[in-house]
Design an enzyme around this catalytic site. Structure first.
Site, PDB file in Angstrom:
ATOM      1  N   ASP A  28       0.821  -1.207   0.000  1.00 47.42           N
ATOM      2  CA  ASP A  28       0.000   0.000   0.000  1.00 47.42           C
ATOM      3  C   ASP A  28       0.862   1.267   0.000  1.00 47.42           C
ATOM      4  OD1 ASP A  28      -2.365   1.426  -0.001  1.00 47.42           O
ATOM      5  OD2 ASP A  28      -2.680   1.271   2.156  1.00 47.42           O
ATOM      6  N   ASN A  44     -10.869  -2.875  -5.717  1.00 48.15           N
ATOM      7  CA  ASN A  44     -10.158  -1.867  -6.516  1.00 48.15           C
ATOM      8  C   ASN A  44     -10.910  -1.487  -7.792  1.00 48.15           C
ATOM      9  OD1 ASN A  44      -6.819  -3.085  -5.639  1.00 48.15           O
ATOM     10  ND2 ASN A  44      -7.975  -1.393  -4.749  1.00 48.15           N
TER      11      ASN A  44
HETATM   12  C1  FPP Z   1      -1.982   0.253  -3.211  1.00 52.29           C
HETATM   13  O1  FPP Z   1      -1.517   1.567  -3.330  1.00 52.29           O
HETATM   14  C2  FPP Z   1      -1.583  -0.533  -4.345  1.00 52.29           C
HETATM   15  C3  FPP Z   1      -2.414  -1.054  -5.288  1.00 52.29           C
HETATM   16  C4  FPP Z   1      -3.859  -0.903  -5.303  1.00 52.29           C
HETATM   17  C5  FPP Z   1      -1.872  -1.821  -6.398  1.00 52.29           C
HETATM   18  C6  FPP Z   1      -0.634  -2.589  -6.041  1.00 52.29           C
HETATM   19  C7  FPP Z   1       0.177  -2.741  -7.235  1.00 52.29           C
HETATM   20  C8  FPP Z   1       1.521  -2.725  -7.282  1.00 52.29           C
HETATM   21  C9  FPP Z   1       2.401  -2.594  -6.116  1.00 52.29           C
HETATM   22  C10 FPP Z   1       2.203  -2.902  -8.536  1.00 52.29           C
HETATM   23  C11 FPP Z   1       2.408  -4.322  -8.836  1.00 52.29           C
HETATM   24  C12 FPP Z   1       1.230  -4.705  -9.540  1.00 52.29           C
HETATM   25  C13 FPP Z   1       1.138  -5.587 -10.516  1.00 52.29           C
HETATM   26  C14 FPP Z   1      -0.134  -5.570 -11.240  1.00 52.29           C
HETATM   27  C15 FPP Z   1       2.189  -6.542 -10.876  1.00 52.29           C
HETATM   28  P1  FPP Z   1      -2.597   2.706  -3.355  1.00 52.29           P
HETATM   29  O2  FPP Z   1      -2.856   3.043  -4.764  1.00 52.29           O
HETATM   30  O3  FPP Z   1      -3.788   2.275  -2.579  1.00 52.29           O
HETATM   31  O4  FPP Z   1      -1.836   3.851  -2.625  1.00 52.29           O
HETATM   32  P2  FPP Z   1      -2.501   4.973  -1.711  1.00 52.29           P
HETATM   33  O5  FPP Z   1      -3.064   4.261  -0.517  1.00 52.29           O
HETATM   34  O6  FPP Z   1      -1.347   5.831  -1.388  1.00 52.29           O
HETATM   35  O7  FPP Z   1      -3.535   5.654  -2.539  1.00 52.29           O
END
Ligand code: FPP
Length: 233
Positions: A10, A58
């Site tokens: 995250d 998501n």
């Molecule tokens: C959470 O960060 C992350 C995700 C929803 C996607 C996770 C994906 C990756 C780490 C890349 C690897 C992925 C693949 C498909 C190989 P967030 O967007 O919720 O961050 P925030 O909480 O700061 O908004």
């Protein structure tokens, strides 16, 4: 050392926003951090690593971000496939295939079958994964056996539930790490986490590196796991 490490990656969006970049740049940097996690885990002899890369919730994100994450998975799997094979990494995808684009499903099947003989480490990509859905599917399967008279309701055991989850062949996670400062499980491995240790760190996922990994493993090593029993004295 955990045998099975689960990671909630995250903080990609916040990492990017703090740098004045679009959220998608955070996901790209997140992929690089994932590469570091895989390499460090394999080097330490961890047998199973499960990463939460797209949750069934998501889908509620803006359509552009959802399609970016799908394309990222597509590119990631295509680019890393040969490296997984070469390094003995067996890849499994945990999650619902129904509703995913046919080309993505084909690619996921391909990476699973091409890497099936890998013995060094198993990487589970939780993609389109949600634990409540996984449990509801398991309940449906068991209910069908009850309805057909194959199984008596009183004969249902916890092991039977486990056998109907995506993780049927995988030991429960010993440790679940969540980056990005939030302290919750967000529908990740709810059943399997019954006796997991949890480590929550403030660092955003794209900043995950060898130092983080070392600190997390040190902390895990200091935890006493009792599984409901008393400690050994
Ligand atoms: C959470 O960060 C992350 C995700 C929803 C996607 C996770 C994906 C990756 C780490 C890349 C690897 C992925 C693949 C498909 C190989 P967030 O967007 O919720 O961050 P925030 O909480 O700061 O908004």
């Amino acid at each position: 050392m955990p045998r099975h490490l689960g990671v909630i990656m995250d903080g990609n969006g916040r990492w990017a926003q703090a740098r004045g970049k679009p959220r998608t740049e955070g996901h790209k940097a997140g992929v690089e951090a994932l590469g570091r996690l895989i390499e460090l885990s394999a080097r330490q002899g961890i047998e199973f690593v499960t990463v939460y890369s797209f949750s069934s919730e998501n889908w509620r994100r803006p359509k552009e971000e959802v399609s970016f994450l799908f394309n990222l998975l597509r590119r990631y799997v295509a680019a890393e496939l040969e490296r997984f094979v070469k390094n003995g990494i067996r890849v499994k995808v945990l999650g619902e295939r129904e509703g995913l684009d046919k080309t993505i499903c084909g690619l996921l099947d391909q990476v699973e079958s091409r890497t099936a003989s890998g013995t060094r480490m198993q990487l589970n990509l939780a993609f389109n994964y949600g634990a409540k859905f996984e449990l509801a599917s398991a309940m449906r399967k068991i209910a069908r056996q009850v309805a057909s008279g194959e199984l008596a309701p009183d004969a249902i055991t916890a092991d039977m539930v486990g056998e109907n989850l995506y993780t049927r062949d995988i030991p429960d996670p010993d440790l679940i790490l969540r980056t990005g400062g939030e302290k919750r499980l967000s529908n990740f491995l709810l059943w399997q986490a019954a006796y997991s240790e949890f480590i929550f760190i403030d660092q955003c996922w794209p900043d995950f590196d060898e130092d983080t990994f070392r600190d997390v493993l040190l902390e895990f090593g200091q935890r006493q796991r009792r599984y409901g029993a008393l400690e050994n004295r």
